[in-house]
Design a protein around this motif. Structure first.
Motif, PDB file in Angstrom:
ATOM      1  N   SER A  10       0.822  -1.219   0.000  1.00  0.00           N
ATOM      2  CA  SER A  10       0.000   0.000   0.000  1.00  0.00           C
ATOM      3  C   SER A  10       0.854   1.266   0.000  1.00  0.00           C
ATOM      4  CB  SER A  10      -0.980   0.002   1.183  1.00  0.00           C
ATOM      5  OG  SER A  10      -0.272   0.227   2.380  1.00  0.00           O
ATOM      6  N   GLY A  11       2.172   1.104  -0.087  1.00  0.00           N
ATOM      7  CA  GLY A  11       3.066   2.266  -0.128  1.00  0.00           C
ATOM      8  C   GLY A  11       3.132   2.874  -1.525  1.00  0.00           C
ATOM      9  N   ARG A  12       3.885   3.981  -1.645  1.00  0.00           N
ATOM     10  CA  ARG A  12       4.010   4.652  -2.967  1.00  0.00           C
ATOM     11  C   ARG A  12       4.556   3.688  -4.018  1.00  0.00           C
ATOM     12  NH1 ARG A  12       4.744   8.623   0.679  1.00  0.00           N
ATOM     13  NH2 ARG A  12       6.727   7.693   1.299  1.00  0.00           N
ATOM     14  N   MET A  13       5.673   3.017  -3.700  1.00  0.00           N
ATOM     15  CA  MET A  13       6.240   2.084  -4.674  1.00  0.00           C
ATOM     16  C   MET A  13       5.409   0.808  -4.762  1.00  0.00           C
ATOM     17  SD  MET A  13       8.704   3.102  -6.468  1.00  0.00           S
ATOM     18  CE  MET A  13       9.201   1.497  -7.095  1.00  0.00           C
ATOM     19  N   GLY A  14       4.914   0.333  -3.627  1.00  0.00           N
ATOM     20  CA  GLY A  14       4.147  -0.909  -3.609  1.00  0.00           C
ATOM     21  C   GLY A  14       2.935  -0.849  -4.533  1.00  0.00           C
ATOM     22  N   ARG A  15       2.225   0.263  -4.499  1.00  0.00           N
ATOM     23  CA  ARG A  15       1.033   0.391  -5.363  1.00  0.00           C
ATOM     24  C   ARG A  15       1.438   0.379  -6.840  1.00  0.00           C
ATOM     25  NH1 ARG A  15      -1.185   5.536  -2.535  1.00  0.00           N
ATOM     26  NH2 ARG A  15       0.944   5.719  -2.477  1.00  0.00           N
ATOM     27  N   ILE A  40      10.142   4.252 -13.587  1.00  0.00           N
ATOM     28  CA  ILE A  40      11.513   3.812 -13.925  1.00  0.00           C
ATOM     29  C   ILE A  40      12.021   2.805 -12.888  1.00  0.00           C
ATOM     30  CG2 ILE A  40      12.075   5.891 -15.255  1.00  0.00           C
ATOM     31  CD1 ILE A  40      13.763   6.874 -12.888  1.00  0.00           C
ATOM     32  N   PHE A  41      11.558   2.937 -11.649  1.00  0.00           N
ATOM     33  CA  PHE A  41      11.997   1.997 -10.607  1.00  0.00           C
ATOM     34  C   PHE A  41      11.226   0.670 -10.719  1.00  0.00           C
ATOM     35  CE2 PHE A  41      11.969   6.294  -8.349  1.00  0.00           C
ATOM     36  CZ  PHE A  41      13.261   6.614  -8.729  1.00  0.00           C
TER      37      PHE A  41
END
Ligand SMILES: NC(=O)C1=CN([C@@H]2O[C@H](COP(=O)(O)OP(=O)(O)OC[C@H]3O[C@@H](n4cnc5c(N)ncnc54)[C@H](OP(=O)(O)O)[C@@H]3O)[C@@H](O)[C@H]2O)C=CC1
Ligand SMILES: O=C(O)C1=N[C@H](C(=O)O)C[C@H](O)C1
Length: 269
Positions: free
Chosen positions: A12-17, A240-241
């Motif tokens: 639910s984090g910025r990268m996780g989503r 990009i990540f």
């Protein structure tokens, strides 16, 4: 190719989503699990809906052991303590562990080395192609210019970032130190305040700015007498990540157990 059964930690984090959405859209990966820490409000919610895509049929869980037992790959952008704990579970499950988290201490390396005897770990402070190319340029510049050029690394990130210097700044610092054939830990100056005295020769300095919604800006400055070289990178989107993380997962799947980085994945060593 059989689809790799993929788990996203920190779903639910910025990268996780962003990762849940990218895995769901990828032909060679299948989302089979999504993890959050115990007590998180996201537990039990559908990972797809949390990511802003259609329902994925995967409830976010706080039980990594059972989720990882049924998976091939764990993509983990959480934070230091979560990634250290997850690496031991990934080793037990003999899966691929892609670690994007940052904020590690030098002594954490031994935990990842031990885990990587049993599983494949790809760990990098920055999963983008651009930053890993820039690291090669920094290594070459530092080697060519010598210690009469002072190296300073400036980074800026969004206001929510919790660690400094950024993982990318440290990655670029490592590249500069390698170019000079020195150990970064012995020359790093991580922030200045008050009466600091003159800059020590050979230091590699770090400065961190935080504010707004900046995805990630990095600039390596090599400052000599009368001239200054600046080698930089600006991330415009978190895609990009995620792209790099998915590429790392697919690359590592048929590799031997070991601790790899994005330069291995991208063939840049
Ligand atoms: N290598 C790279 O290319 C990149 C690395 N990063 C790094 O990735 C990490 C995450 O960044 P970002 O997404 O912005 O941060 P966020 O805080 O938005 O996301 C991290 C998520 O992980 C969760 N989490 C914490 N502990 C656990 C646990 N034990 N199990 C499962 N989930 C957990 C957090 O929950 P809670 O909020 O409840 O604690 C949160 O939802 C940072 O270290 C960042 O520096 C980011 C972008 C690119
Ligand atoms: O926290 C972030 O957002 C980012 N973290 C990584 C870092 O610490 O360098 C990578 C990227 O810059 C975004």
């Amino acid at each position: 190719m059989t689809q790799l059964r993929t788990v996203v930690a920190g779903a639910s984090g910025r990268m996780g989503r962003a990762l849940v959405a990218a895995v769901a859209a990828h032909d060679d990966l299948r989302l089979v699990g999504a993890l959050e820490r115990e007590g998180s409000e996201a537990i039990g919610q559908d990972a797809g809906l949390v990511a802003g895509i259609k329902e994925a049929g995967i409830a976010i869980s706080d039980d990594p052991l059972s989720v990882l037992a049924q998976s091939d790959v764990l993509i983990d952008f959480t934070g230091r303590s979560a990634s250290l704990a997850l690496s031991e579970l990934a080793a037990q499950a003999r899966i691929v562990h892609v670690i994007g988290s940052t904020g590690f201490l030098p002594e954490d390396e031994q935990t990842f080395r031990a885990a990587s005897r049993h599983c494949r770990i790809v760990k990098s402070g920055n999963m983008s192609l651009g930053v890993n190319l820039v690291a090669g340029l920094v290594r070459r510049a530092a080697a060519a210019l010598g210690p009469e050029f002072d190296i300073e690394i400036v980074e800026m990130h969004h206001r929510h970032k919790v660690d400094a210097p950024s993982g990318t700044a440290l990655l670029l610092g490592e590249a500069a130190a390698e170019g000079r054939d020195v150990d970064l830990n012995t020359v790093a100056v991580r922030g200045r305040d008050g009466e600091t005295g003159e800059r020590p020769e050979g230091a590699i300095g770090f400065a961190s700015l935080r504010g707004g919604s900046v995805v990630g800006d990095h600039m390596v400055v090599l400052a000599g007498e009368g001239e200054r070289i600046e080698i930089g990178h600006r991330a415009e989107t978190r895609l990009i990540f995620t792209r790099g993380a998915l590429r790392a997962a697919l690359w590592a799947f048929d590799k031997k157990p070991g601790l790899y980085d994005m330069a291995d994945v991208l063939g840049l060593h």
